[in-house]
Design an enzyme around this catalytic site. Structure first.
Site, PDB file in Angstrom:
ATOM      1  N   HIS A 163       1.548   4.319  -2.903  1.00  0.00           N
ATOM      2  CA  HIS A 163       1.504   5.647  -2.776  1.00  0.00           C
ATOM      3  C   HIS A 163       2.687   6.301  -3.300  1.00  0.00           C
ATOM      4  O   HIS A 163       2.512   7.495  -4.080  1.00  0.00           O
ATOM      5  CB  HIS A 163       1.627   6.019  -1.105  1.00  0.00           C
ATOM      6  CG  HIS A 163       0.106   6.044  -0.572  1.00  0.00           C
ATOM      7  ND1 HIS A 163      -1.020   6.795  -1.056  1.00  0.00           N
ATOM      8  CD2 HIS A 163      -0.125   5.501   0.461  1.00  0.00           C
ATOM      9  CE1 HIS A 163      -1.918   6.609  -0.142  1.00  0.00           C
ATOM     10  NE2 HIS A 163      -1.541   5.804   0.598  1.00  0.00           N
ATOM     11  N   HIS A 183       0.896  -1.191   0.010  1.00  0.00           N
ATOM     12  CA  HIS A 183      -0.084  -0.005   0.086  1.00  0.00           C
ATOM     13  C   HIS A 183       0.832   1.317  -0.078  1.00  0.00           C
ATOM     14  O   HIS A 183       0.678   2.031  -0.771  1.00  0.00           O
ATOM     15  CB  HIS A 183      -0.964  -0.025   1.320  1.00  0.00           C
ATOM     16  CG  HIS A 183      -1.645   1.216   1.393  1.00  0.00           C
ATOM     17  ND1 HIS A 183      -2.887   1.387   1.015  1.00  0.00           N
ATOM     18  CD2 HIS A 183      -1.398   2.487   1.986  1.00  0.00           C
ATOM     19  CE1 HIS A 183      -3.357   2.535   1.187  1.00  0.00           C
ATOM     20  NE2 HIS A 183      -2.517   3.246   1.870  1.00  0.00           N
ATOM     21  N   GLU A 184       1.807   1.243   0.856  1.00  0.00           N
ATOM     22  CA  GLU A 184       2.827   2.268   0.908  1.00  0.00           C
ATOM     23  C   GLU A 184       3.783   2.555  -0.300  1.00  0.00           C
ATOM     24  O   GLU A 184       4.065   3.509  -0.789  1.00  0.00           O
ATOM     25  CB  GLU A 184       3.654   2.297   2.252  1.00  0.00           C
ATOM     26  CG  GLU A 184       2.833   2.432   3.601  1.00  0.00           C
ATOM     27  CD  GLU A 184       2.054   3.538   3.688  1.00  0.00           C
ATOM     28  OE1 GLU A 184       2.235   4.653   3.031  1.00  0.00           O
ATOM     29  OE2 GLU A 184       1.084   3.337   4.469  1.00  0.00           O
ATOM     30  N   GLU A 232      -6.140   6.877  -1.253  1.00  0.00           N
ATOM     31  CA  GLU A 232      -6.071   5.711  -0.247  1.00  0.00           C
ATOM     32  C   GLU A 232      -6.643   4.735  -1.228  1.00  0.00           C
ATOM     33  O   GLU A 232      -6.290   3.532  -0.986  1.00  0.00           O
ATOM     34  CB  GLU A 232      -6.820   5.923   0.996  1.00  0.00           C
ATOM     35  CG  GLU A 232      -6.099   6.772   2.112  1.00  0.00           C
ATOM     36  CD  GLU A 232      -4.419   6.428   2.384  1.00  0.00           C
ATOM     37  OE1 GLU A 232      -4.315   5.260   2.427  1.00  0.00           O
ATOM     38  OE2 GLU A 232      -3.805   7.353   2.323  1.00  0.00           O
TER      39      GLU A 232
END
Length: 193
Positions: free
Chosen positions: A51, A47-48, A122
């Site tokens: 980003h 997930h990071e 997100e």
């Protein structure tokens, strides 16, 4: 470039990315490392990384700066209006009411746009993590654990008697339930077992 990985000695379950796409870092707390399985941790790190790949760090920073500039401009306008209030009351000058409404509404509107952008990024990072790992269930399970951990700490510290949830328009992150439903549109209950 591969982001640097940092350990944060904190019992709070959290992970975040900082920097630019070319020079990024991911921070993971001790609470996260102790509270998640390897499968869940993989989803959080992916997930990071999503980003970082999408350059969300820059987009959110630019959005935050635009919001701050809007707030500053509105504050200056409101001060000028107060300074000119005697002239307005004496009928020497006329102020367009549309401008006054814009001065009052602009900070709120720009903040809501910033929060909406943050929530959308997100969702996209969740989708990117599921694509990177091929395992949306790992991230979905981690999100559920993060939600239960954060909810307990925040409620106890900030709102010990508060029972309601924060309105979704005022959140930087979408509701966990909504994120899990987007990750697992066909069978969300399986991820939570």
């Amino acid at each position: 470039p591969t982001p640097s990985l940092y350990y944060v000695p904190s019992p709070v379950m959290n992970a975040f990315a900082v920097g630019t796409r070319e020079n990024a870092a991911i921070a993971l707390t001790d609470g996260l490392a102790r509270g998640l399985t390897a499968r869940e941790m993989t989803g959080v790190i992916a997930h990071e990384i999503s980003h970082i790949q999408a350059d969300d760090l820059r987009a959110i920073t630019l959005s935050r700066v635009a919001t701050q500039l809007t707030n500053a401009a509105a504050s200056v306008g409101q001060m000028l209006l107060l300074i000119g209030l005697p002239l307005l009351l004496m009928g020497v000058t006329v102020v367009p009411w549309q401008t006054i409404l814009l001065l009052l509404a602009a900070p709120t509107l720009s903040t809501l746009v910033h929060l909406a952008l943050s929530r959308e990024r997100e969702y996209e990072a969740d989708r990117g993590a599921a694509q990177l790992t091929g395992d949306p269930f790992g991230l979905a399970s981690a999100l559920r654990k993060l939600e239960s951990g954060h909810a307990g700490v925040v409620r106890r510290l900030l709102h010990p008697r508060h029972r309601g949830e924060q309105p979704s328009l005022l959140r930087t992150h979408p509701e966990t339930r909504s994120r899990i439903e987007r990750l697992l549109p066909t069978r969300p209950a399986l991820a939570l077992r």
